[in-house]
Design a protein around this motif. Structure first.
Motif, PDB file in Angstrom:
ATOM      1  N   UNK A   3       0.912  -1.115   0.012  1.00 22.57           N
ATOM      2  CA  UNK A   3       0.089   0.118  -0.013  1.00 22.57           C
ATOM      3  C   UNK A   3       0.775   1.243   0.053  1.00 22.57           C
ATOM      4  N   UNK A   4       0.577   2.333  -0.953  1.00 23.22           N
ATOM      5  CA  UNK A   4       1.235   3.664  -0.934  1.00 23.22           C
ATOM      6  C   UNK A   4       1.257   3.857   0.468  1.00 23.22           C
ATOM      7  N   UNK A   5       0.412   3.827   1.234  1.00 20.63           N
ATOM      8  CA  UNK A   5       0.054   4.670   2.709  1.00 20.63           C
ATOM      9  C   UNK A   5       1.385   3.890   3.466  1.00 20.63           C
ATOM     10  N   UNK A   6       1.291   2.658   3.515  1.00 18.09           N
ATOM     11  CA  UNK A   6       2.687   2.149   4.137  1.00 18.09           C
ATOM     12  C   UNK A   6       4.200   2.490   3.855  1.00 18.09           C
ATOM     13  N   UNK A   7       4.278   2.904   2.372  1.00 19.66           N
ATOM     14  CA  UNK A   7       5.495   3.212   1.663  1.00 19.66           C
ATOM     15  C   UNK A   7       5.746   4.688   2.384  1.00 19.66           C
ATOM     16  N   UNK A  17       2.640  12.337  -1.426  1.00 16.90           N
ATOM     17  CA  UNK A  17       2.784  11.287  -2.096  1.00 16.90           C
ATOM     18  C   UNK A  17       1.661  10.352  -2.107  1.00 16.90           C
ATOM     19  N   UNK A  18       0.649  10.788  -1.262  1.00 14.53           N
ATOM     20  CA  UNK A  18      -0.657  10.011  -1.102  1.00 14.53           C
ATOM     21  C   UNK A  18      -1.724  10.928  -1.576  1.00 14.53           C
ATOM     22  N   UNK A  19      -1.552  11.971  -2.237  1.00 16.31           N
ATOM     23  CA  UNK A  19      -2.746  12.793  -2.687  1.00 16.31           C
ATOM     24  C   UNK A  19      -3.709  12.081  -3.667  1.00 16.31           C
ATOM     25  N   UNK A  20      -4.950  12.197  -3.234  1.00 15.18           N
ATOM     26  CA  UNK A  20      -5.950  11.295  -3.488  1.00 15.18           C
ATOM     27  C   UNK A  20      -5.982  10.183  -2.944  1.00 15.18           C
ATOM     28  N   UNK A  21      -5.337   9.860  -1.862  1.00 15.99           N
ATOM     29  CA  UNK A  21      -5.466   8.649  -1.075  1.00 15.99           C
ATOM     30  C   UNK A  21      -5.569   8.831   0.250  1.00 15.99           C
ATOM     31  N   UNK A  22      -4.985   7.992   1.323  1.00 17.22           N
ATOM     32  CA  UNK A  22      -5.614   8.245   2.706  1.00 17.22           C
ATOM     33  C   UNK A  22      -4.621   9.292   3.477  1.00 17.22           C
ATOM     34  N   UNK A  23      -4.732  10.282   3.102  1.00 14.30           N
ATOM     35  CA  UNK A  23      -3.730  11.407   3.621  1.00 14.30           C
ATOM     36  C   UNK A  23      -4.084  11.465   5.190  1.00 14.30           C
ATOM     37  N   UNK A  24      -5.349  11.556   5.647  1.00 13.79           N
ATOM     38  CA  UNK A  24      -5.786  11.346   6.967  1.00 13.79           C
ATOM     39  C   UNK A  24      -5.064  10.197   7.874  1.00 13.79           C
ATOM     40  N   UNK A  25      -5.141   9.002   7.177  1.00 17.33           N
ATOM     41  CA  UNK A  25      -4.491   7.897   7.869  1.00 17.33           C
ATOM     42  C   UNK A  25      -3.139   8.057   8.083  1.00 17.33           C
ATOM     43  N   UNK A  26      -2.315   8.446   7.197  1.00 21.65           N
ATOM     44  CA  UNK A  26      -0.804   8.502   7.277  1.00 21.65           C
ATOM     45  C   UNK A  26      -0.645   9.493   8.405  1.00 21.65           C
ATOM     46  N   UNK A  27      -1.227  10.707   8.196  1.00 17.93           N
ATOM     47  CA  UNK A  27      -0.844  12.043   9.099  1.00 17.93           C
ATOM     48  C   UNK A  27      -1.140  11.295  10.425  1.00 17.93           C
ATOM     49  N   UNK A  28      -2.280  10.749  10.651  1.00 18.81           N
ATOM     50  CA  UNK A  28      -2.771  10.218  12.042  1.00 18.81           C
ATOM     51  C   UNK A  28      -1.829   9.069  12.600  1.00 18.81           C
ATOM     52  N   UNK A  29      -1.421   8.140  11.672  1.00 19.26           N
ATOM     53  CA  UNK A  29      -0.392   7.033  12.244  1.00 19.26           C
ATOM     54  C   UNK A  29       0.884   7.674  12.537  1.00 19.26           C
ATOM     55  N   UNK A  30       1.320   8.535  11.623  1.00 19.64           N
ATOM     56  CA  UNK A  30       2.696   9.364  12.131  1.00 19.64           C
ATOM     57  C   UNK A  30       2.523  10.062  13.516  1.00 19.64           C
ATOM     58  N   UNK A  31       1.238  10.778  13.637  1.00 15.55           N
ATOM     59  CA  UNK A  31       1.276  11.436  14.549  1.00 15.55           C
ATOM     60  C   UNK A  31       0.897  10.889  16.018  1.00 15.55           C
ATOM     61  N   UNK A  32       0.258   9.545  15.867  1.00 19.40           N
ATOM     62  CA  UNK A  32       0.227   8.774  17.043  1.00 19.40           C
ATOM     63  C   UNK A  32       1.703   8.328  17.627  1.00 19.40           C
ATOM     64  N   UNK A  33       2.708   7.784  16.606  1.00 22.49           N
ATOM     65  CA  UNK A  33       3.919   7.115  17.029  1.00 22.49           C
ATOM     66  C   UNK A  33       4.926   8.540  17.419  1.00 22.49           C
ATOM     67  N   UNK A  34       4.581   9.459  17.005  1.00 25.08           N
ATOM     68  CA  UNK A  34       5.362  10.611  17.127  1.00 25.08           C
ATOM     69  C   UNK A  34       5.291  11.068  18.451  1.00 25.08           C
TER      70      UNK A  34
END
Length: 419
Positions: free
Chosen positions: A82-86, A112-129
């Motif tokens: 998945x591009x979100x994982x990348x 890199x995930x325009x048109x895709x799960x930007x919120x998911x990527x931002x949320x997962x990174x924020x949680x880990x940060x």
């Protein structure tokens, strides 16, 4: 820069290139070196190209650990392609390995995930940060690699491999003569410098006084010693071993099938003021006009021994590729043996940690070539801390010279042909 890249925010094209490099390795099985010229050509700045490679390398170095972090912050695992994982791998590698501020690490991957799960990527990174997530001090090997190496070499080797993977290796130089930059001397005419050393700034570079060559890779040519006869360096590019043989007095014929790689060899010979006859040919189908006194076959292999500098091998190589490489090596060994005159010597080497590309080749070759015998390597021919096997070959595994910075994994065997 392409028109598409020109519209991207600053810093994003390098991350986009890193994503494409990772896709080439993990989905198409290419090496980074194969993919990089095509993918990085669109980046105009040297520092952008270097950054893209550095990001991709760090993702590959810590891939299982990065994925474990990502999976710890999602309700359901993301597909591995998945591009979100990348995108998350790239953001986390920057923040946790390259020292990129968190806000820059995430802002440069969201496009890199325009048109895709930007919120998911931002949320997962924020949680880990917010958790202050961290990577382990030593990376986790991919399960299949760890299992294969544990079965072949044991737990201690696997742990040594993990420690070796944690950082890129130091810089090793082979000297044309006695003069060279100051550094740690682990073998005569060899110097070790800290990683990150600016190569063109070192004394003697312009004069061709030395070339870059890992300590382990410098051993095979040394086992042919000094000579005034004819030597053949099969599969020779980019030329480190050819230059060693020429500097040792041999009249060298360098064979390689790749004209582009031979161009680098010719450039290296010109810079070091060394001579060799360069032949573009498939070693499996070429024969010399007359037998040689010495033949060096640094055979094409899976290159699993160079995982410190090329962590992509940990994710590309699988048993079918190992078997395929071993088949080619058997063919090349038979061919190279025919180039050796009676009383001459043959050195076989691979930068592989797989028994099929080392020990097993020796047994098969000797069984089929009764006029050859192992010419045992002596301890005084090797760097202190590396010992020959009791049978006389050399097997270098992770953990060798660890306190001095380690070296690549290698297998080397020397054979003598009966007179």
């Amino acid at each position: 820069m392409t028109g598409n890249q020109a519209s991207l925010p600053p810093g994003v094209p390098a991350r986009q290139a890193a994503l494409r490099l990772l896709d080439a390795v993990l989905r198409r099985g290419e090496t980074i070196d194969q993919a990089a010229p095509r993918i990085l050509a669109s980046l105009r700045a040297d520092n952008d190209r270097a950054l893209a490679r550095a990001i991709a390398a760090e993702v590959l170095r810590y891939l299982p650990d990065l994925d474990a972090l990502i999976d710890s912050a999602t309700q359901r695992p993301l597909p591995h392609d998945a591009k979100a994982r990348f995108a998350l791998r790239i953001a986390l590698a920057q923040a946790l390995r390259l020292g990129t501020p968190a806000h820059a690490a995430i802002s440069t991957v969201l496009p890199l995930v325009d048109g895709g799960p930007r919120k998911l990527v931002h949320g997962v990174f924020g949680t880990l940060d917010r958790r202050k997530a961290a990577l382990p001090d030593v990376p986790t090997l991919p399960d299949a690699v760890a299992a294969r190496w544990q079965a072949a070499w044991g737990d201690e080797m696997v742990e040594a491999a993990r420690r070796a993977l944690a950082e890129p290796p130091p810089l090793d130089l082979s000297l044309r003569g006695e003069e060279g930059p100051e550094g740690l001397e682990l073998m005569p005419d060899q110097r070790r410098l800290p990683r990150g050393t600016a190569i063109p700034d070192l004394p003697g570079y312009a004069e061709g006084a030395w070339w870059v060559q890992d300590l382990a890779a410098a051993i095979p040519a040394r086992l042919l010693g000094r000579g005034q006869g004819k030597a053949i360096d099969a599969c020779a590019a980019p030329g480190g071993k050819t230059m060693q043989l020429a500097a040792a007095g041999w009249a060298v014929t360098a064979i390689d099938a790749s004209e582009s790689r031979l161009a680098r060899l010719r450039d290296n010979l010109a810079r070091t003021h060394l001579d060799a006859e360069v032949v573009t040919a498939d070693a499996a189908r070429w024969s010399p006009p007359a037998p040689a006194d010495a033949v060096l076959l640094d055979a094409p292999c899976t290159a699993t021994g160079i995982f410190r500098r090329h962590p992509d091998v940990l994710h590309r190589i699988h048993p079918a590729l190992i078997e395929q490489a071993a088949d080619l090596q058997r063919e090349l060994l038979v061919q190279a043996a025919g180039w050796v005159k009676k009383g001459g010597r043959l050195v076989y080497a691979t930068c592989s940690i797989e028994r099929a590309e080392g020990e097993d080749q020796v047994e098969t070759f000797l069984a089929a070539n009764r006029d050859f015998a192992l010419d045992p390597v002596r301890a005084d021919e090797l760097p202190a801390g590396i010992a020959p096997h009791e049978r006389g070959w050399v097997r270098i595994l992770p953990g060798a010279l660890e306190q001095q910075g380690g070296c690549d994994g290698f297998f080397i065997a020397r054979f003598a042909r009966a007179g």
